[in-house]
Every structure is written in C-alpha cells, then in structure tokens.
Design a protein around this motif. Sequence first.
Motif, PDB file in Angstrom:
ATOM      1  N   MET A  25       0.331   3.213 -36.776  1.00  0.00           N
ATOM      2  CA  MET A  25       0.489   1.781 -36.869  1.00  0.00           C
ATOM      3  C   MET A  25       0.324   1.192 -35.468  1.00  0.00           C
ATOM      4  N   ARG A  26      -0.632   0.325 -35.336  1.00  0.00           N
ATOM      5  CA  ARG A  26      -0.949  -0.225 -34.018  1.00  0.00           C
ATOM      6  C   ARG A  26       0.230  -1.004 -33.429  1.00  0.00           C
ATOM      7  N   ALA A  27       0.932  -1.778 -34.233  1.00  0.00           N
ATOM      8  CA  ALA A  27       2.062  -2.561 -33.721  1.00  0.00           C
ATOM      9  C   ALA A  27       3.117  -1.653 -33.103  1.00  0.00           C
ATOM     10  N   VAL A  28       3.419  -0.537 -33.751  1.00  0.00           N
ATOM     11  CA  VAL A  28       4.429   0.383 -33.233  1.00  0.00           C
ATOM     12  C   VAL A  28       3.976   0.969 -31.898  1.00  0.00           C
ATOM     13  N   ASP A  29       2.698   1.322 -31.812  1.00  0.00           N
ATOM     14  CA  ASP A  29       2.171   1.845 -30.542  1.00  0.00           C
ATOM     15  C   ASP A  29       2.354   0.817 -29.428  1.00  0.00           C
ATOM     16  N   LEU A  30       2.089  -0.441 -29.746  1.00  0.00           N
ATOM     17  CA  LEU A  30       2.234  -1.504 -28.746  1.00  0.00           C
ATOM     18  C   LEU A  30       3.705  -1.723 -28.394  1.00  0.00           C
ATOM     19  N   PHE A  31       4.603  -1.618 -29.378  1.00  0.00           N
ATOM     20  CA  PHE A  31       6.036  -1.725 -29.085  1.00  0.00           C
ATOM     21  C   PHE A  31       6.450  -0.609 -28.125  1.00  0.00           C
ATOM     22  N   ASP A  32       5.978   0.615 -28.427  1.00  0.00           N
ATOM     23  CA  ASP A  32       6.305   1.765 -27.577  1.00  0.00           C
ATOM     24  C   ASP A  32       5.809   1.565 -26.143  1.00  0.00           C
ATOM     25  N   GLU A  33       4.674   0.895 -25.998  1.00  0.00           N
ATOM     26  CA  GLU A  33       4.097   0.658 -24.669  1.00  0.00           C
ATOM     27  C   GLU A  33       4.765  -0.507 -23.948  1.00  0.00           C
ATOM     28  N   GLY A  34       5.639  -1.226 -24.637  1.00  0.00           N
ATOM     29  CA  GLY A  34       6.334  -2.351 -24.017  1.00  0.00           C
ATOM     30  C   GLY A  34       5.515  -3.622 -23.936  1.00  0.00           C
ATOM     31  N   VAL A  35       4.485  -3.738 -24.750  1.00  0.00           N
ATOM     32  CA  VAL A  35       3.643  -4.930 -24.758  1.00  0.00           C
ATOM     33  C   VAL A  35       4.441  -6.106 -25.310  1.00  0.00           C
ATOM     34  N   GLU A  36       4.266  -7.275 -24.718  1.00  0.00           N
ATOM     35  CA  GLU A  36       4.997  -8.478 -25.125  1.00  0.00           C
ATOM     36  C   GLU A  36       4.534  -8.978 -26.498  1.00  0.00           C
ATOM     37  N   VAL A  37       5.438  -9.606 -27.211  1.00  0.00           N
ATOM     38  CA  VAL A  37       5.176 -10.096 -28.558  1.00  0.00           C
ATOM     39  C   VAL A  37       3.943 -11.007 -28.638  1.00  0.00           C
ATOM     40  N   PRO A  38       3.791 -12.004 -27.757  1.00  0.00           N
ATOM     41  CA  PRO A  38       2.608 -12.860 -27.879  1.00  0.00           C
ATOM     42  C   PRO A  38       1.288 -12.078 -27.754  1.00  0.00           C
ATOM     43  N   CYS A  39       1.278 -11.062 -26.911  1.00  0.00           N
ATOM     44  CA  CYS A  39       0.068 -10.247 -26.741  1.00  0.00           C
ATOM     45  C   CYS A  39      -0.225  -9.439 -28.002  1.00  0.00           C
ATOM     46  N   ILE A  40       0.831  -8.905 -28.609  1.00  0.00           N
ATOM     47  CA  ILE A  40       0.655  -8.140 -29.845  1.00  0.00           C
ATOM     48  C   ILE A  40       0.143  -9.054 -30.950  1.00  0.00           C
ATOM     49  N   ALA A  41       0.728 -10.234 -31.058  1.00  0.00           N
ATOM     50  CA  ALA A  41       0.310 -11.190 -32.084  1.00  0.00           C
ATOM     51  C   ALA A  41      -1.161 -11.555 -31.911  1.00  0.00           C
ATOM     52  N   ARG A  42      -1.558 -11.790 -30.683  1.00  0.00           N
ATOM     53  CA  ARG A  42      -2.952 -12.130 -30.413  1.00  0.00           C
ATOM     54  C   ARG A  42      -3.884 -10.970 -30.784  1.00  0.00           C
ATOM     55  N   GLU A  43      -3.515  -9.773 -30.364  1.00  0.00           N
ATOM     56  CA  GLU A  43      -4.373  -8.611 -30.634  1.00  0.00           C
ATOM     57  C   GLU A  43      -4.503  -8.326 -32.129  1.00  0.00           C
ATOM     58  N   LEU A  44      -3.407  -8.432 -32.858  1.00  0.00           N
ATOM     59  CA  LEU A  44      -3.410  -8.117 -34.285  1.00  0.00           C
ATOM     60  C   LEU A  44      -3.753  -9.320 -35.161  1.00  0.00           C
ATOM     61  N   ARG A  45      -3.883 -10.481 -34.508  1.00  0.00           N
ATOM     62  CA  ARG A  45      -4.239 -11.718 -35.210  1.00  0.00           C
ATOM     63  C   ARG A  45      -3.229 -12.071 -36.300  1.00  0.00           C
ATOM     64  N   VAL A  46      -1.969 -12.030 -35.892  1.00  0.00           N
ATOM     65  CA  VAL A  46      -0.868 -12.419 -36.777  1.00  0.00           C
ATOM     66  C   VAL A  46       0.031 -13.375 -36.012  1.00  0.00           C
ATOM     67  N   SER A  47       0.993 -13.946 -36.688  1.00  0.00           N
ATOM     68  CA  SER A  47       1.896 -14.879 -36.019  1.00  0.00           C
ATOM     69  C   SER A  47       2.922 -14.123 -35.170  1.00  0.00           C
ATOM     70  N   GLU A  48       3.408 -14.795 -34.155  1.00  0.00           N
ATOM     71  CA  GLU A  48       4.467 -14.200 -33.332  1.00  0.00           C
ATOM     72  C   GLU A  48       5.710 -13.953 -34.173  1.00  0.00           C
ATOM     73  N   LYS A  49       5.967 -14.847 -35.119  1.00  0.00           N
ATOM     74  CA  LYS A  49       7.123 -14.684 -35.997  1.00  0.00           C
ATOM     75  C   LYS A  49       7.046 -13.344 -36.735  1.00  0.00           C
ATOM     76  N   SER A  50       5.861 -12.989 -37.227  1.00  0.00           N
ATOM     77  CA  SER A  50       5.693 -11.702 -37.912  1.00  0.00           C
ATOM     78  C   SER A  50       5.980 -10.549 -36.971  1.00  0.00           C
ATOM     79  N   VAL A  51       5.480 -10.643 -35.745  1.00  0.00           N
ATOM     80  CA  VAL A  51       5.674  -9.553 -34.786  1.00  0.00           C
ATOM     81  C   VAL A  51       7.156  -9.416 -34.436  1.00  0.00           C
ATOM     82  N   TYR A  52       7.855 -10.540 -34.267  1.00  0.00           N
ATOM     83  CA  TYR A  52       9.292 -10.470 -33.993  1.00  0.00           C
ATOM     84  C   TYR A  52      10.026  -9.786 -35.146  1.00  0.00           C
ATOM     85  N   GLN A  53       9.638 -10.102 -36.390  1.00  0.00           N
ATOM     86  CA  GLN A  53      10.276  -9.464 -37.553  1.00  0.00           C
ATOM     87  C   GLN A  53       9.988  -7.962 -37.559  1.00  0.00           C
ATOM     88  N   TRP A  54       8.739  -7.595 -37.290  1.00  0.00           N
ATOM     89  CA  TRP A  54       8.371  -6.181 -37.258  1.00  0.00           C
ATOM     90  C   TRP A  54       9.164  -5.446 -36.184  1.00  0.00           C
TER      91      TRP A  54
END
Length: 149
Positions: free
Chosen positions: A1-30
């Motif tokens: 799961m790409r989001a988990v890999d990014l969480f493990d790497e310490g990537v910030e929520v807005p960057c993850i949201a941009r990369e995965l093309r989802v809302s920041e709210k979704s990333v915060y929930q994940w």
Amino acid sequence: MRAVDLFDEGVEVPCIARELRVSEKSVYQWRRTWRTGGREALRSHQLLKAPLIVVWDRLNTHISKTMKALVAERDWLTVVLLPGYAPDLNPVEGLWAHIKRSLANLAARTLNELETLLRRRLKALQYRHGILGGFLAGTGLALDRPDRP
C-alpha cells in the motif's frame, strides 16, 4: 500500500494527498487508522467492518487460477462474475452515462482540465447515495450476498 510506505517514510499528509490524488481528510483518516492498527487495519474490509462483494466482468485476470485462489483464501470477499458481455447488468455503465451527459457541452482546453473535472464529478457522486443506488436499480440486480460454494 503506497500510503503506508509514505507514512513509514515520514512524508507529510499534504504531499501524500497530492501524490495519491485524494483529499487530505482521507489521508488523515488513513494515518489515524494506520497508527492504531498498522497496515492490516487499512484493508478495505476492515475499514468497513463488513465483508466485501466485488462484481467483475470476465477479464482474463479476473477469472485466472491465481485470482480464484486469492479469492478462495479470503472468507470476507465474495466475487460475482457478470456474463460475458452485459453492459446492462453493470451499474458502472450507468454511472459513466450520467457523467458523460453532464459533460455534453464541455470544451476542455487540456486533458488536465478534463481530468480535474471528471474527478470532481465522481467525488460529488460518491456522496449521492440515491443516485448511486439508481445505477444499481437500473440493472435489476439485488445486493443479496450469494451463498459461498
């Protein structure tokens, strides 16, 4: 799961949201779910706290031996295969027809503009349960879970 890999790497929520093309709210929930239950907690059936029913066409990868084995190992997953060619039984066809009608007189200047508009319209439909239910009702199919073999 790409989001988990990014969480493990310490990537910030807005960057993850941009990369995965989802809302920041979704990333915060994940991320909240991931912090409490790890990678396994982010699996769809656990987020929903319910079994999943997947309706597939007969694409060769959907009916392969490997996929059949994968599905058989997961008691929370039920797969229903559509007949060979049955767009009238596929609720996604109704969804795309609805989206295409809404784009009837659109003159997008770029593919990015068209993609952005499509994503917004799909996102808006996500919360319109009545319309989504109508696409399913239009097929004449029911949401009853079939008996497992």
